[in-house]
Design a protein around this motif. Structure first.
Motif, mmCIF file in Angstrom:
data_model
loop_
_atom_site.group_PDB
_atom_site.id
_atom_site.type_symbol
_atom_site.label_atom_id
_atom_site.label_comp_id
_atom_site.label_asym_id
_atom_site.label_seq_id
_atom_site.Cartn_x
_atom_site.Cartn_y
_atom_site.Cartn_z
ATOM 1 N N SER A 77 40.754 35.728 34.568
ATOM 2 C CA SER A 77 41.117 36.926 35.365
ATOM 3 C C SER A 77 41.120 36.724 36.627
ATOM 4 O O SER A 77 42.036 37.431 37.459
ATOM 5 N N LEU A 81 44.358 37.700 38.972
ATOM 6 C CA LEU A 81 44.344 38.707 39.749
ATOM 7 C C LEU A 81 44.484 38.615 41.377
ATOM 8 O O LEU A 81 45.187 39.212 42.130
ATOM 9 N N ARG A 85 47.793 39.734 43.704
ATOM 10 C CA ARG A 85 47.606 40.347 44.904
ATOM 11 C C ARG A 85 48.499 39.784 46.018
ATOM 12 O O ARG A 85 48.699 40.170 47.259
ATOM 13 N N SER A 95 46.294 44.193 41.324
ATOM 14 C CA SER A 95 45.009 43.545 41.548
ATOM 15 C C SER A 95 43.737 44.683 41.728
ATOM 16 O O SER A 95 42.634 44.176 41.710
ATOM 17 N N ILE A 98 40.687 44.442 39.404
ATOM 18 C CA ILE A 98 39.304 43.592 39.841
ATOM 19 C C ILE A 98 38.209 44.502 39.572
ATOM 20 O O ILE A 98 37.026 43.994 39.502
ATOM 21 N N ARG A 105 37.304 42.072 31.651
ATOM 22 C CA ARG A 105 38.433 41.317 32.137
ATOM 23 C C ARG A 105 38.941 39.642 31.083
ATOM 24 O O ARG A 105 39.695 39.708 30.786
#
Length: 146
Positions: A77, A81, A85, A95, A98, A105
């Motif tokens: 993950s 992410l 981004r 994102s 996070i 995640r």
């Protein structure tokens, strides 16, 4: 891989399972939305992918997604992410997740990864991208690359 720009604008390599239909879709998704052409792509199974796994001391794990940027490797993950981004449009907003603890995640990530062949299928061969995108494959000729 070193480049001259700073921050998230540096080039990155994404490694995915070259036999996974979901991974192939993810590669096409990122390639289409990567207007800045920050990402290069390869399969975990390819010679170049295997070399990078060794170089970054990562296990040979086909259930992961790897992003290498600024001499650091990210998986699961965290990798996904970080990619979102850097894409155009509204994708960077995703994102924000996070902030969810990595363990949670990655638990969700692992459920999808462990079922991806059943849910999305398996590919014997990967389609090569259009000629203008082939240079973005770390394997050069596209052999084994997502």
């Amino acid at each position: 891989m070193k480049t001259s720009s700073a921050g998230d604008s540096r080039e990155a390599i994404l490694l995915v399972d070259g036999e996974c239909a979901l991974c192939h879709w993810i590669t096409a998704f990122v390639m289409t939305r990567d207007a800045a052409r920050r990402f290069q792509f390869g399969s975990l199974q390819s010679p170049a992918g295997l070399q990078l796994l060794r170089e970054y001391q990562l296990p040979l794990d086909m259930n992961t997604f790897v992003m290498i940027q600024e001499d650091r490797a990210y998986t699961k993950s965290d990798a996904a992410l970080r990619v979102l981004r850097q894409l155009g449009g509204l994708w960077p907003l995703a994102s924000i997740s996070i902030i969810i603890p990595r363990a949670l995640r990655d638990f969700v990530y692992d459920r999808v990864a462990n079922n991806r062949y059943r849910w999305f299928g398996r590919r014997e061969l990967c389609n090569l991208p259009a000629a203008k995108e082939r240079g973005r494959l770390i394997d050069g000729d596209g052999g084994g690359a997502a």
